[in-house]
Design an enzyme around this catalytic site. Structure first.
Site, short mmCIF file in Angstrom:
data_model
loop_
_atom_site.label_atom_id
_atom_site.label_comp_id
_atom_site.label_asym_id
_atom_site.label_seq_id
_atom_site.Cartn_x
_atom_site.Cartn_y
_atom_site.Cartn_z
N HIS A 1 -1.12 -0.64 -9.98
CA HIS A 1 -1.89 -1.38 -8.97
C HIS A 1 -2.57 -2.62 -9.57
CE1 HIS A 1 -3.98 -1.01 -4.86
NE2 HIS A 1 -3.96 -2.27 -5.25
N ARG B 1 0.84 -1.18 0.00
CA ARG B 1 0.00 0.00 0.00
C ARG B 1 0.88 1.25 0.00
NH1 ARG B 1 -3.41 -2.61 -1.58
NH2 ARG B 1 -5.49 -3.04 -0.79
N GLU C 1 -3.78 7.34 -6.52
CA GLU C 1 -3.95 6.47 -7.70
C GLU C 1 -5.16 6.93 -8.49
OE1 GLU C 1 -4.07 2.40 -6.30
OE2 GLU C 1 -2.08 2.55 -5.42
#
Ligand SMILES: NC(=O)C1=CN([C@@H]2O[C@H](COP(=O)(O)OP(=O)(O)OC[C@H]3O[C@@H](n4cnc5c(N)ncnc54)[C@H](O)[C@@H]3O)[C@@H](O)[C@H]2O)C=CC1
Ligand SMILES: O=C(O)C(=O)COP(=O)(O)O
Length: 339
Positions: free
Chosen positions: A299, A251, A280
């Site tokens: 991601h 993360r 993001e």
């Protein structure tokens, strides 16, 4: 008696997989409806804090009328949705954590919330290895040169090449479903493994600062919690041996990205690989886009063909347990008395 189920899926864990898994675990006594939601409705935030999420709440409230069980990847179980769904008893989140649910409100409303731990652990561990090797062998940069018609020999020079995994030391911060798998993989390469995880005791366990100062490769696999926020800051990056490699497929909150860019700019780190970011998508103009020796993916570490299938099976198995009156395997809140 027929039980009403809502499968609220999206393009990642498709409704079809959830429904197929339910049918094979539970059989025909389900009346399953579908709701397709945009992705992502609830992003990768802290567990159990979602509230007043989005404009899908109204659609969800409509779809939940008369529904006892909801299986979903992204639907938000907010206080408002809970208040409008008196028949709901079981809310199954097909993600690594029950991030879509307001757990406190769900518990008060007598709704059990389950999740699907480890569903994407294999995908994420394999991606971590790919990223670690890509950063260490400079694969994206040299590929970009070749694709641009440039054959550069200087990457062969002693001061430009990276370290080997065999005989090296890999420090893993977080030793859960993913960290353990990465440990097995890098041990297969002949690397020594060090671990920092305050909640797990394993051979190779050391304190964080010792891990950082002894590891030529460091990979982050801890959960995002208040305790892990910013845990890898400038001072901790400075502890890493010169020429080492850092990977973050966990993360964005775990790492100070500005300090990481400094450590790459100065050449202190040989390279870094990132699948997750504080914001993001990465905003235009971010320093990350121009920092050298950085390998990035958007991601996607947890995504594989098998991830969605495993998630659906984990969720369906808990639905079957609920219907048989058995304890749930992955319940995130105190099981309500009526279960
Ligand atoms: N990039 C991606 O697509 C994906 C990222 N993830 C992330 O990867 C991380 C690991 O996931 P899993 O292994 O499935 O979770 P897990 O819950 O199985 O393991 C997490 C580990 O972190 C440890 N931990 C908690 N506090 C810590 C601390 N202060 N210092 C060090 N360790 C600590 C826990 O004890 C636990 O062993 C999570 O942050 C998760 O959100 C997970 C799947 C996909
Ligand atoms: O964990 C990730 O980063 C994922 O890609 C999926 O996350 P989730 O398990 O949905 O919270």
């Amino acid at each position: 008696m027929t039980v009403r189920v809502l499968a609220a899926g999206d393009h990642f864990v498709q409704n079809r997989l959830l429904i197929d898994a339910l049918r094979s675990e539970v059989g025909g006594e389900l009346d399953v409806r579908e709701l397709t939601l945009p992705w992502p409705v609830v992003p990768f935030g802290p567990v159990g804090e979602v509230d007043e999420a989005s404009d899908v709440e109204d659609e969800l409230i409509d779809a939940l009328r008369g529904v006892e069980i909801c299986v979903t990847q992204m639907a938000p179980l907010t206080r408002r949705v809970l208040e409008a769904a008196p028949d709901l008893k079981l809310f199954c989140v097909s993600r690594g954590g029950p991030v879509n649910a307001n757990l406190e409100a769900a518990t008060a409303a007598g709704v059990a919330v389950t999740f699907a731990p480890g569903r994407n652990a294999v995908a994420t561990a394999e991606h971590t290895l790919a990223m670690l090797l890509a950063a260490t062998r400079r694969i994206p940069q040299t590929h970009a040169d070749l694709a641009g018609g440039v054959w550069r020999g200087d990457y062969y020079m002693y001061d430009k090449v990276g370290p080997e995994l065999e005989g090296g030391t890999v420090g893993l911060v977080g030793y859960g479903a993913i960290g353990r798998r990465v440990a097995r993989m890098v041990a297969g390469f002949g690397a020594e493994v060090l671990v920092f995880d305050p909640y797990v005791e394993t051979p190779g366990s050391v304190e964080l600062d010792e891990l950082l100062s002894r590891s030529g490769f460091v990979s982050l696999h801890a959960r995002a919690t208040p305790e892990t926020t910013g845990m890898i800051d400038a001072a901790r990056l400075a502890l890493m041996p010169p020429g080492s490699v850092l990977v973050n497929c966990a993360r964005g909150s775990l790492l100070d990205y500005d300090a990481l860019c400094d450590a790459l700019d100065s050449g202190h780190l040989f390279g870094a690989a990132l699948d997750v970011f504080p914001e993001e998508p990465i905003p235009p103009g971010s320093r990350l886009l121009t920092t050298p020796n950085l390998v990035m993916t958007p991601h996607l570490a947890g995504a594989s063909k098998e991830t969605a299938v495993k998630a659906a099976r984990i969720v369906a198995a808990d639905v079957a347990r609920y219907l048989r009156g058995e304890p749930l395997a992955h319940c995130a809140n105190p099981a309500p008395a009526n279960l």
